[in-house]
Structures are given as C-alpha cells and as structure tokens.
Design a protein around this motif. Structure first.
Motif, mmCIF file in Angstrom:
data_model
loop_
_atom_site.group_PDB
_atom_site.id
_atom_site.type_symbol
_atom_site.label_atom_id
_atom_site.label_comp_id
_atom_site.label_asym_id
_atom_site.label_seq_id
_atom_site.Cartn_x
_atom_site.Cartn_y
_atom_site.Cartn_z
ATOM 1 N N ALA A 148 -23.966 37.167 -31.184
ATOM 2 C CA ALA A 148 -23.986 35.873 -30.532
ATOM 3 C C ALA A 148 -22.601 35.361 -30.813
ATOM 4 C CB ALA A 148 -24.921 34.968 -30.906
ATOM 5 N N SER A 149 -21.868 34.858 -29.638
ATOM 6 C CA SER A 149 -20.700 34.222 -29.688
ATOM 7 C C SER A 149 -20.729 32.800 -29.589
ATOM 8 C CB SER A 149 -19.669 34.923 -28.662
ATOM 9 O OG SER A 149 -20.135 34.872 -27.496
ATOM 10 N N SER A 150 -21.723 32.208 -29.342
ATOM 11 C CA SER A 150 -22.127 30.980 -29.076
ATOM 12 C C SER A 150 -23.765 30.734 -29.495
ATOM 13 C CB SER A 150 -21.529 30.355 -27.854
ATOM 14 O OG SER A 150 -22.795 30.328 -26.876
ATOM 15 N N LEU A 151 -23.967 29.486 -30.016
ATOM 16 C CA LEU A 151 -25.350 29.575 -30.523
ATOM 17 C C LEU A 151 -25.772 28.138 -30.237
ATOM 18 C CD1 LEU A 151 -28.006 30.568 -31.360
ATOM 19 C CD2 LEU A 151 -27.131 30.349 -33.727
ATOM 20 N N THR A 152 -26.879 27.649 -29.532
ATOM 21 C CA THR A 152 -27.267 26.258 -29.898
ATOM 22 C C THR A 152 -28.906 26.477 -29.844
ATOM 23 O OG1 THR A 152 -27.513 26.334 -27.181
ATOM 24 C CG2 THR A 152 -25.531 25.305 -28.237
ATOM 25 N N VAL A 153 -29.784 25.497 -30.200
ATOM 26 C CA VAL A 153 -31.099 25.272 -30.383
ATOM 27 C C VAL A 153 -31.491 23.944 -29.720
ATOM 28 C CG1 VAL A 153 -32.801 25.121 -31.975
ATOM 29 C CG2 VAL A 153 -31.120 26.619 -32.198
ATOM 30 N N ASP A 154 -32.442 24.158 -28.992
ATOM 31 C CA ASP A 154 -33.043 22.918 -28.494
ATOM 32 C C ASP A 154 -34.538 22.946 -28.492
ATOM 33 O OD1 ASP A 154 -33.520 20.680 -26.953
ATOM 34 O OD2 ASP A 154 -32.946 21.367 -24.970
ATOM 35 N N GLY A 155 -35.089 22.050 -29.257
ATOM 36 C CA GLY A 155 -36.516 22.026 -29.627
ATOM 37 C C GLY A 155 -37.005 23.654 -29.961
ATOM 38 N N GLY A 156 -37.605 24.081 -29.539
ATOM 39 C CA GLY A 156 -38.188 25.614 -30.073
ATOM 40 C C GLY A 156 -37.593 26.811 -29.491
ATOM 41 N N ARG A 157 -36.518 26.492 -28.770
ATOM 42 C CA ARG A 157 -35.921 27.521 -28.173
ATOM 43 C C ARG A 157 -34.254 27.636 -28.492
ATOM 44 N NH1 ARG A 157 -38.609 30.460 -24.623
ATOM 45 N NH2 ARG A 157 -36.924 31.472 -23.967
ATOM 46 N N LEU A 158 -33.738 28.996 -28.682
ATOM 47 C CA LEU A 158 -32.514 28.965 -28.770
ATOM 48 C C LEU A 158 -31.775 29.687 -27.651
ATOM 49 C CD1 LEU A 158 -31.264 32.181 -29.598
ATOM 50 C CD2 LEU A 158 -32.742 31.712 -31.587
ATOM 51 N N THR A 159 -30.540 29.183 -27.521
ATOM 52 C CA THR A 159 -29.437 29.863 -26.340
ATOM 53 C C THR A 159 -28.436 30.527 -26.959
ATOM 54 O OG1 THR A 159 -30.554 28.164 -24.859
ATOM 55 C CG2 THR A 159 -28.528 29.410 -24.222
ATOM 56 N N ALA A 160 -28.001 31.729 -26.587
ATOM 57 C CA ALA A 160 -26.800 32.425 -27.227
ATOM 58 C C ALA A 160 -25.987 32.972 -25.949
ATOM 59 C CB ALA A 160 -27.166 33.198 -28.304
ATOM 60 N N ARG A 161 -24.732 32.887 -26.120
ATOM 61 C CA ARG A 161 -23.967 33.676 -25.332
ATOM 62 C C ARG A 161 -23.571 34.944 -25.951
ATOM 63 N NH1 ARG A 161 -19.352 30.888 -25.243
ATOM 64 N NH2 ARG A 161 -18.092 32.338 -26.044
ATOM 65 N N ARG A 162 -23.626 36.235 -25.277
ATOM 66 C CA ARG A 162 -23.048 37.389 -25.916
ATOM 67 C C ARG A 162 -21.903 37.789 -24.959
ATOM 68 N NH1 ARG A 162 -26.006 41.564 -25.505
ATOM 69 N NH2 ARG A 162 -25.837 42.346 -27.657
ATOM 70 N N ASP A 163 -20.825 37.902 -25.638
ATOM 71 C CA ASP A 163 -19.552 38.436 -24.846
ATOM 72 C C ASP A 163 -19.081 40.104 -24.973
ATOM 73 O OD1 ASP A 163 -19.028 35.991 -24.116
ATOM 74 O OD2 ASP A 163 -17.859 35.662 -25.907
ATOM 75 N N ALA A 164 -19.333 40.718 -23.697
ATOM 76 C CA ALA A 164 -18.898 42.283 -23.479
ATOM 77 C C ALA A 164 -17.330 42.228 -23.091
ATOM 78 C CB ALA A 164 -19.623 42.912 -22.719
ATOM 79 N N ASP A 165 -16.869 43.355 -22.915
ATOM 80 C CA ASP A 165 -15.258 43.706 -22.538
ATOM 81 C C ASP A 165 -15.219 42.949 -21.191
ATOM 82 O OD1 ASP A 165 -14.914 44.861 -24.922
ATOM 83 O OD2 ASP A 165 -15.292 46.953 -24.087
ATOM 84 N N THR A 166 -15.933 43.020 -20.339
ATOM 85 C CA THR A 166 -15.710 42.683 -18.861
ATOM 86 C C THR A 166 -16.764 41.457 -18.325
ATOM 87 O OG1 THR A 166 -17.237 44.415 -18.031
ATOM 88 C CG2 THR A 166 -15.076 44.739 -18.366
ATOM 89 N N TYR A 167 -17.496 41.206 -19.307
ATOM 90 C CA TYR A 167 -18.667 40.152 -18.807
ATOM 91 C C TYR A 167 -19.243 39.257 -19.921
ATOM 92 C CZ TYR A 167 -22.317 43.339 -20.351
ATOM 93 O OH TYR A 167 -23.134 44.041 -21.018
ATOM 94 N N SER A 168 -19.743 38.225 -19.774
ATOM 95 C CA SER A 168 -20.761 37.412 -20.768
ATOM 96 C C SER A 168 -21.985 37.037 -20.172
ATOM 97 C CB SER A 168 -20.033 36.154 -20.847
ATOM 98 O OG SER A 168 -18.634 36.135 -21.761
ATOM 99 N N GLU A 169 -22.857 37.174 -21.242
ATOM 100 C CA GLU A 169 -24.354 36.912 -20.553
ATOM 101 C C GLU A 169 -24.903 35.864 -21.683
ATOM 102 O OE1 GLU A 169 -26.534 40.309 -21.255
ATOM 103 O OE2 GLU A 169 -26.474 40.695 -23.367
ATOM 104 N N THR A 170 -25.815 35.061 -21.071
ATOM 105 C CA THR A 170 -26.623 33.883 -21.721
ATOM 106 C C THR A 170 -28.052 34.541 -22.036
ATOM 107 O OG1 THR A 170 -25.091 32.473 -20.914
ATOM 108 C CG2 THR A 170 -27.187 31.708 -22.090
ATOM 109 N N VAL A 171 -28.510 34.441 -23.202
ATOM 110 C CA VAL A 171 -29.972 35.008 -23.375
ATOM 111 C C VAL A 171 -30.679 33.583 -24.238
ATOM 112 C CG1 VAL A 171 -29.364 37.357 -23.492
ATOM 113 C CG2 VAL A 171 -29.252 36.084 -25.556
ATOM 114 N N GLU A 172 -31.816 33.746 -23.830
ATOM 115 C CA GLU A 172 -32.811 32.536 -24.494
ATOM 116 C C GLU A 172 -34.022 33.367 -25.422
ATOM 117 O OE1 GLU A 172 -34.305 29.853 -21.932
ATOM 118 O OE2 GLU A 172 -32.312 29.095 -21.476
ATOM 119 N N ALA A 173 -34.314 32.819 -26.471
ATOM 120 C CA ALA A 173 -35.423 33.327 -27.218
ATOM 121 C C ALA A 173 -36.166 31.971 -27.900
ATOM 122 C CB ALA A 173 -34.671 34.215 -28.464
#
Length: 263
Positions: A148-173
């Motif tokens: 994860a190259s960024s991380l936030t937590v809101d309530g009972g969920r986290l949101t993270a950004r994952r950076d690859a060479d040519t794109y970024s993706e945002t995932v939640e858990a």
C-alpha cells in the motif's frame, strides 16, 4: 484503534553481512530497526493521532520476534512514538524461515488480542522475501492488502492505493486486516529528545513460545519449510577488462559483450 506494527532487528547495511553456525543464520551483532518497518510505524502513528492519540485510547504496539538483541528494535519504535512494545523471544525460534516466523507471529498477535489492524513494511531488509504479511493474514484468517502506498481508515473499513509500474488501483477491506506498506507511503519521523525520555516509561512485554501456546517443534529449523544447505563468501571483485582503442575498440567491445551473453 489497536494497531500492531511488526518491527524487525536487521543487520546494519553499513557493515558486511555474515552467516553463522550450522544453519547459516545471519549474524546480527551490528543490527538496527529495519528501515522499511519505519514506514509502517509512521503509518500507524498517523492513524492513531488522527483519532486522538493515546489519550483517546488508541494503541500502537511494536511487536518484534528475535533473540535478546531484537528488543532494541522495540525500544527504537517506542522512542519514535509507539505506545507499548512486545518482544517474542525463545531459543527455539532460531533459524525460523518465513513460514515458521509467520506462525509464531500469528500466535503472538492472537495472544495480544483485540487487534484492529496489523501493519508491516513491504519487506525485511535482510531476507527481502515479502512473504510474511501474506502468510500472516492467512494464518489469522484476515483480509490482506499488500504494498500500500497510501492508507486511510474510516469506521470499520480501510482504503489503500497500490501503485504498479503503469497504473494504480484502490482497494478496500474490512477491519481487522493485515496491510504491508511501501516506502512511498510517508516520511518516517525521527525520535526526538522528548520521545527518547518518554520511551523509558513505556512497557515492553516479553513473551516466550510457552506464553503464546506454540510447540517449539513448529518453529526454528525443525519447523521451517526451507533451509540453507550451503553458503559461501562472495568472491572478491576482479579487475575489469581494459580495451585499448586501436581503431577496433567497437568490435572488441561487441565481442566482449557477446562472450558475456549480454547481447
């Protein structure tokens, strides 16, 4: 929030590294807190501070596994800002690979209990396998987010950004979860004088395998899935090849590269 940060005592990269004993384990006489773990610690501190810090009941627990000297990684974490420390140490742990390490750490985390988030660095700076976070999540039965190259937590969920060479993706858990962070997530703070003094009053709990209910046969060399059968010192660097230009230097260079299978 109750956040556990895994911190490792690793050989200082300023010195040559050496292997010891029958199992070729790493000599840790000259060791420091892993630089990559400082990013995980900073991420934990920022999450705790955004929620009111220790005064509001937020805990950042630095957990380290290793021999007696590994407690120094915990102490450094307390100086940086962790609220308390846990040192898992037992002679039977010596020689543990990633699988045995994750088993012991998972048991320690279950022993601590009530954890909302487990944070790790992207890799250790000695083994550099990046295997433990995923194995830990599997053993704990928790969602995992890696690199994860960024991380936030809101309530009972986290949101993270994952950076690859040519794109970024945002995932939640959902929480609780295990997250490994990269060295792009923040700029770790340094311990100041106030933090160093405050660390002397913070508690460090020492745990053994018996305390966390782990059979010594499950860890160490006997419990590891992999082992080192042989190792040798890296040979000294040899002098390079000097090509004197007599009108054919280009041809000689190509011939040399071809001989090295670089073309």
């Amino acid at each position: 929030m109750k956040i556990i940060v895994l911190v490792k005592h690793v050989p200082d990269a300023q010195f040559d590294r050496h292997l010891n004993g029958e199992g070729y384990t790493t000599d840790r006489d000259e060791s420091i807190l892993s630089e990559l773990d400082e990013y995980a610690l900073e991420a934990a501190l920022q999450l705790a501070e955004a929620r009111g810090g220790a005064k509001a009941g937020n805990q950042v627990i630095a957990l380290s596994m290793g021999p007696a000297g590994a407690v120094n990684a915990v102490k450094k974490s307390l100086q940086i800002g962790a609220t308390e420390g846990v040192h898992l140490t037992d002679d039977a742990l010596a020689g543990s690979d990633a699988a045995a390490t994750s088993l012991a750490l998972a048991a320690a985390i279950r022993h601590i209990g009530g954890v909302d988030l487990v944070l790790t660095g992207m890799a250790s700076t000695d083994g550099e396998t990046s295997l433990v976070p995923a194995q830990l999540a599997e053993r704990l039965g928790l969602p995992q987010v890696t690199f994860a190259s960024s991380l936030t937590v809101d309530g009972g969920r986290l949101t993270a950004r994952r950076d690859a060479d040519t794109y970024s993706e945002t995932v939640e858990a959902p929480l609780p979860a295990v997250v490994s962070v990269t060295d792009q997530i923040n700029e770790p703070r340094y311990p100041n004088f106030k933090g160093i003094i405050a660390a002397k009053r913070k508690s460090i709990t020492t745990l053994s395998l018996a305390d966390i209910g782990v059979d010594p046969a499950q860890v160490g060399r006997s419990g590891s899935w992999t082992n080192v059968t042989t190792a040798a010192e890296r040979p000294p660097r040899t002098a390079g090849t000097i090509i004197t230009d007599e009108g054919d230097a280009g041809i000689k260079l190509v011939d040399f590269l071809a001989a090295q299978k670089l073309l």
